[in-house]
Design a protein around this motif. Structure first.
Motif, mmCIF file in Angstrom:
data_model
loop_
_atom_site.group_PDB
_atom_site.id
_atom_site.type_symbol
_atom_site.label_atom_id
_atom_site.label_comp_id
_atom_site.label_asym_id
_atom_site.label_seq_id
_atom_site.Cartn_x
_atom_site.Cartn_y
_atom_site.Cartn_z
ATOM 1 N N GLN A 108 0.825 -1.207 0.000
ATOM 2 C CA GLN A 108 0.000 0.000 0.000
ATOM 3 C C GLN A 108 0.864 1.264 0.000
ATOM 4 O OE1 GLN A 108 -3.487 -0.129 -0.302
ATOM 5 N NE2 GLN A 108 -2.886 -2.238 -0.718
ATOM 6 N N LEU A 109 2.083 1.120 -0.506
ATOM 7 C CA LEU A 109 2.999 2.259 -0.582
ATOM 8 C C LEU A 109 3.538 2.432 -2.001
ATOM 9 C CD1 LEU A 109 5.032 1.794 2.730
ATOM 10 C CD2 LEU A 109 3.445 3.651 2.210
ATOM 11 N N GLY A 110 2.712 2.107 -2.977
ATOM 12 C CA GLY A 110 3.110 2.331 -4.367
ATOM 13 C C GLY A 110 3.989 1.252 -4.947
ATOM 14 N N ALA A 111 3.869 0.026 -4.450
ATOM 15 C CA ALA A 111 4.658 -1.078 -4.999
ATOM 16 C C ALA A 111 4.329 -1.284 -6.477
ATOM 17 C CB ALA A 111 4.381 -2.360 -4.213
ATOM 18 N N LYS A 112 5.346 -1.618 -7.260
ATOM 19 C CA LYS A 112 5.159 -1.893 -8.687
ATOM 20 C C LYS A 112 5.245 -3.401 -8.907
ATOM 21 C CE LYS A 112 7.244 2.530 -10.029
ATOM 22 N NZ LYS A 112 5.988 3.177 -10.431
ATOM 23 N N TYR A 113 4.276 -3.934 -9.676
ATOM 24 C CA TYR A 113 4.186 -5.387 -9.852
ATOM 25 C C TYR A 113 4.490 -5.794 -11.294
ATOM 26 C CZ TYR A 113 1.615 -4.873 -5.470
ATOM 27 O OH TYR A 113 1.243 -4.552 -4.201
ATOM 28 N N PRO A 114 5.051 -6.985 -11.490
ATOM 29 C CA PRO A 114 5.295 -7.474 -12.854
ATOM 30 C C PRO A 114 3.986 -7.681 -13.625
ATOM 31 C CG PRO A 114 6.519 -8.761 -11.214
ATOM 32 C CD PRO A 114 5.558 -7.913 -10.464
ATOM 33 N N HIS A 115 4.024 -7.460 -14.922
ATOM 34 C CA HIS A 115 2.898 -7.718 -15.833
ATOM 35 C C HIS A 115 1.644 -6.931 -15.465
ATOM 36 C CE1 HIS A 115 5.425 -10.806 -17.433
ATOM 37 N NE2 HIS A 115 5.371 -11.551 -16.334
ATOM 38 N N ASN A 116 1.844 -5.778 -14.877
ATOM 39 C CA ASN A 116 0.699 -4.935 -14.527
ATOM 40 C C ASN A 116 0.422 -3.976 -15.695
ATOM 41 O OD1 ASN A 116 -1.330 -3.651 -13.172
ATOM 42 N ND2 ASN A 116 -0.052 -2.769 -11.571
ATOM 43 N N TYR A 117 -0.052 -4.553 -16.796
ATOM 44 C CA TYR A 117 -0.208 -3.772 -18.027
ATOM 45 C C TYR A 117 -1.381 -2.807 -17.951
ATOM 46 C CZ TYR A 117 3.069 -7.286 -19.578
ATOM 47 O OH TYR A 117 4.171 -8.094 -19.679
ATOM 48 N N ILE A 118 -2.351 -3.100 -17.133
ATOM 49 C CA ILE A 118 -3.486 -2.177 -16.999
ATOM 50 C C ILE A 118 -3.018 -0.883 -16.342
ATOM 51 C CG2 ILE A 118 -4.295 -2.952 -14.720
ATOM 52 C CD1 ILE A 118 -6.494 -2.112 -17.779
ATOM 53 N N LYS A 119 -1.967 -0.965 -15.519
ATOM 54 C CA LYS A 119 -1.388 0.236 -14.921
ATOM 55 C C LYS A 119 -0.734 1.096 -15.992
ATOM 56 C CE LYS A 119 -0.192 2.973 -11.582
ATOM 57 N NZ LYS A 119 -1.215 3.715 -10.823
ATOM 58 N N LYS A 120 -0.129 0.457 -16.992
ATOM 59 C CA LYS A 120 0.483 1.211 -18.083
ATOM 60 C C LYS A 120 -0.587 1.957 -18.882
ATOM 61 C CE LYS A 120 4.311 -2.073 -18.533
ATOM 62 N NZ LYS A 120 5.274 -1.262 -17.776
ATOM 63 N N LEU A 121 -1.748 1.336 -19.075
ATOM 64 C CA LEU A 121 -2.857 2.022 -19.747
ATOM 65 C C LEU A 121 -3.319 3.210 -18.919
ATOM 66 C CD1 LEU A 121 -5.074 2.287 -21.891
ATOM 67 C CD2 LEU A 121 -6.410 0.602 -20.592
#
Length: 805
Positions: free
Chosen positions: A75-88
């Motif tokens: 809950q502190l802005g972690a970035k996850y692999p294959h999170n392509y919807i975040k790129k959109l």
């Protein structure tokens, strides 16, 4: 092709218009400035360690040691692999912050109204009414970015759902899946939960309509398609959802094992937050009308009442210099409602409310009852403890409702519903569904209700107290105690002045709105002129109120936002020590210490529950045994105005061997035991940990030293002639931390309520702790599969539409 371009041109121009309006409102971003948001300042402090680690290594850490002794970064802005919807999502938010969120408000609402078959000109007008709603602007001012983010995608989710019920199954499925995925990626589950409540109301409206029209198979077919779309959206966000669910079970949002409070009194045991905490921010009944009259209960906690105020005269009469008095009245406590803190009123707009009431007499069918139902439900639940029977029912019986605090924030639903229905009413004014006589009667009733309400408040304002309740539970007791009764009298006069000004302002706007409708019905002005007039009225109404609270003064240099904390002398001295330790800053309870050090405190709404309980029971009381076991090597204190670091030479260090383990049966006993436990030689554990050996021989040569440390990795070297039990000054979190001895995975336990402990064989050994959360790997695999599936479905949808044409 020419026809298509001509058809798309108005939407393109409106798209450009929304960009320009968003940038115009937040114009300092064009000069490279950034908005100063108090909550984002705290977030930057909390996330500094993981951000630095990411920049230095190119890798992601899902654990930070910089706050609350240690916690996951989910809950502190972690970035996850294959999170392509975040790129959109990042692509859609191409404007500088916070103009990007305002643009999303506009576009999402515009699409929703188009889906509801509203003319594009009225849809654009509705988008402005929604986007400039005061609450939606003020949350950008204070830094509730994830909340604004989630709200912005709500209209798109509703658009997909409505398209599906309109039998446009392909478009509805795809839009719902993408919009719901974007809604989830905003990572504000409270807002998404409130959206679900509104969708349930919408579903009930469609169900009743389907039953009456005998089209229940279509209804259930649509529901099935929407369920599949939501499942796909969840899959696209699988890592975040799984990680959040896992963390939520260990956070302050979960059920506590304790049945006592720090003072020993019985504790309310719930599966979520306490009712008192949930309803701390509860809307007052009189406060309801600030949706219509902005400062009916004073606006925000601190507002500038100017040199013409009674408060200014008071300070001058007390001998305060004019310039200083002018500064004092900029922080006048004008709010006198029942909530502890309010930044600004949840003002929807006098013009929008006028059109909303007008719509009640003209709009019929499921759209009306859905929007009215959502508005009423939202308003009633926002009353919280002031409407206890309903709130208690939802807390006790509605799943997950007890996981969220600040019930007033559910008003985002009415802030969405009211402008939709308002624009529908304006649309009805222009079409021929109702005769002009019916429209004139609707205008009369609307004017009677809205103008009559404003007149009522003006005539009977002297019956109101204009006195607020402070934290001591008495009417403005703090200000009376510090400034005397004369200041209270002046304050009441200023509050009454604001009340009168804004009530009269609302009345004038209502009369202008009514006059515009009347002239149209009498064929004196055209439809186009009506739209222009209402655009001007709505923008003047909302923007002028918004600018009181969020304006150019909120912007500072980009450097000040990116580096919101400057080290003091204590920080500089502590940073000379390159070993691994923790800092307890008793001068500042925010995330400031987390920005520079591994801190014992921090600032977050969802901390680990056990650590939060330890904090309340022991750290707030400066229990040195507990501070020692947390390796609080430095304590930042203040004396005679000077901030200095106190070196705690008794800190236990990073790890140590204990000679005795004390077994207890309950969490109550475990946390109480820390009152007097000598944590250097003893440890306490709960029976459920199933530790068999409880006594160990520790000689003077036994030691365990930390050799390497990263946020997600720790390496120790142990040396002990006997078999021993080591306690590590690290926060226990079973879902990810693995312990290895000489490369072999070994079991470790929770001891001393929050720490890690494990048996260590005799001799020299290498001990490693690695944060290896399985949830990240599992979630990433699901997200990748879901992304591939969505891509194939989008291609299939395009092919289907082309083939159909």
């Amino acid at each position: 092709m020419q026809f298509s371009i001509k058809k798309l041109l108005p939407h393109f121009l409106i798209f450009i218009g929304f960009i320009l309006i968003s940038l115009a409102y937040f114009s300092p971003v064009l000069k490279g400035k950034q908005i100063f948001q108090s909550d984002i300042k705290q977030y930057i402090g909390m996330s500094k360690q993981q951000t630095d680690y990411r920049e230095e290594t190119g890798e992601e850490t899902y654990w930070t040691n910089s706050a609350f002794g240690g916690m996951p970064t989910y809950q502190l802005g972690a970035k996850y692999p294959h999170n392509y919807i975040k790129k959109l999502d990042l692509t859609l938010r191409f404007l500088p912050r916070p103009a990007d969120y305002l643009f999303l408000y506009f576009m999402g609402f515009y699409v929703l109204l188009l889906v509801l078959k509203i003319d594009y000109k009225l849809a654009a007008l509705g988008a402005l009414a929604f986007g400039f709603s005061t609450y939606l602007i003020i949350i950008l001012g204070v830094g509730h970015n994830s909340k604004a983010h989630a709200i912005a995608y709500m209209p798109l989710v509703l658009s997909g759902i409505i398209l599906t019920f309109k039998r446009k199954y392909v478009e509805g499925f795809l839009l719902t899946a993408v919009a719901m995925a974007l809604e989830i990626v905003a990572n504000h589950f409270q807002m998404t939960y409130y959206l679900m409540l509104l969708v349930i109301v919408l579903g009930i409206a469609y169900l009743i309509d389907a039953y009456r029209k005998q089209i229940l198979p279509h209804f259930f077919q649509s529901v099935g398609i929407l369920i599949l779309a939501v499942i796909l959206a969840v899959g696209l966000n699988a890592t975040n959802i799984l990680a959040t669910k896992e963390y939520a079970n260990e956070s302050t949002r979960s059920k506590s094992e304790l049945t006592i409070q720090p003072d020993g009194s019985p504790k309310e045991v719930t599966s979520g937050l306490s009712k008192e905490y949930i309803t701390e921010y509860s809307y007052g009944f009189l406060e309801t009308f600030n949706l219509y009259i902005s400062r009916i209960v004073g606006g925000g906690n601190h507002e500038d009442v100017g040199k013409d105020s009674a408060s200014y005269e008071f300070f001058v009469s007390q001998g305060v210099p004019a310039l200083q008095a002018k500064e004092y009245v900029k922080q006048t406590p004008t709010y006198w409602g029942s909530q502890p803190i309010v930044e600004a009123p949840a003002y929807v707009g006098a013009v929008v409310i006028f059109l909303f009431v007008f719509s009640l007499f003209l709009v019929k069918g499921r759209i009306k009852w859905w929007l009215v139902g959502g508005t009423i439900l939202s308003l009633l639940l926002s009353y919280g403890k002031n409407l206890g029977f309903l709130t208690d029912f939802f807390i006790d019986y509605v799943p997950l409702y007890n996981k969220f605090r600040a019930v007033t924030s559910i008003q985002v639903i009415l802030e969405l519903c009211i402008p939709i229905l308002a624009i529908f009413g304006l649309s009805r004014l222009f079409n021929n569904f109702e005769k002009d006589e019916v429209k004139l009667n609707a205008l009369k009733y609307t004017l009677g209700i809205t103008a009559g309400l404003a007149l009522f408040f003006l005539l009977f304002k002297n019956s109101l107290s204009f006195m607020g309740v402070d934290f001591a539970g008495v009417n403005d007791g703090f200000y009376k105690q510090n400034y005397g009764q004369r200041f209270i009298d002046a304050l009441r006069e200023d509050r009454k002045m604001l009340f009168s000004q804004d009530t009269l302002r609302t009345l004038i706007l209502v009369l202008l709105s009514a006059g515009t409708v009347f002239l149209f019905l009498k064929k004196k002005i055209s439809e186009k002129l009506v739209i222009i007039a209402f655009a001007a009225l709505i923008l003047f109404d909302l923007v002028s109120v918004d600018r009181r609270y969020v304006n150019n003064d909120n912007f500072v240099s980009a450097l000040q936002v990116k580096k919101p904390y400057q080290p003091n002398q204590a920080d500089l001295e502590i940073q000379k020590d390159t070993s691994h330790f923790r800092v307890f800053d008793i001068t500042d309870p925010t995330a400031r210490a987390s920005y520079f050090h591994n801190s014992i405190s921090g600032y977050h709404a969802a901390k680990l529950k056990r650590y939060d309980e330890l904090f309340d029971f022991h750290i707030t009381k400066n229990n040195m045994n507990v501070l020692n076991m947390l390796n609080a090597k430095y304590i930042i204190a203040e004396e005679e105005g000077q901030i200095f670091p106190f070196t705690n030479t008794d800190a236990n260090g990073n790890a140590w061997f204990v000679s005795e383990l004390k077994e207890v049966a309950t969490a109550n006993e475990e946390i109480i035991a820390l009152d007097s436990l000598n944590t250097k030689t003893k440890a306490v554990f709960l029976t459920t940990e199933a530790i068999t050996n409880k006594n160990f021989r520790v000689d003077s040569t036994a030691n365990i030293l930390l050799q390497e440390f990263k946020p997600n990795y720790l390496k120790y070297q142990s040396n002990n002639t006997n078999k021993g039990f080591a306690v590590f000054s690290e926060i226990y979190y079973a879902n990810g931390w693995n312990a290895y001895i000489d490369g072999n995975l070994e079991k470790h336990y929770r001891v001393n309520y929050v720490l890690r402990g494990m048996e260590v064989p005799a001799g020299k050994h290498t001990i490693e702790f690695k944060f290896e959360p399985k949830v990240i790997q599992t979630g990433s695999s699901i997200a990748l599969a879901s992304s591939i599936l969505l891509g194939l479905l989008l291609l299939g949808g395009v092919y289907f539409k082309i083939k159909k044409k």
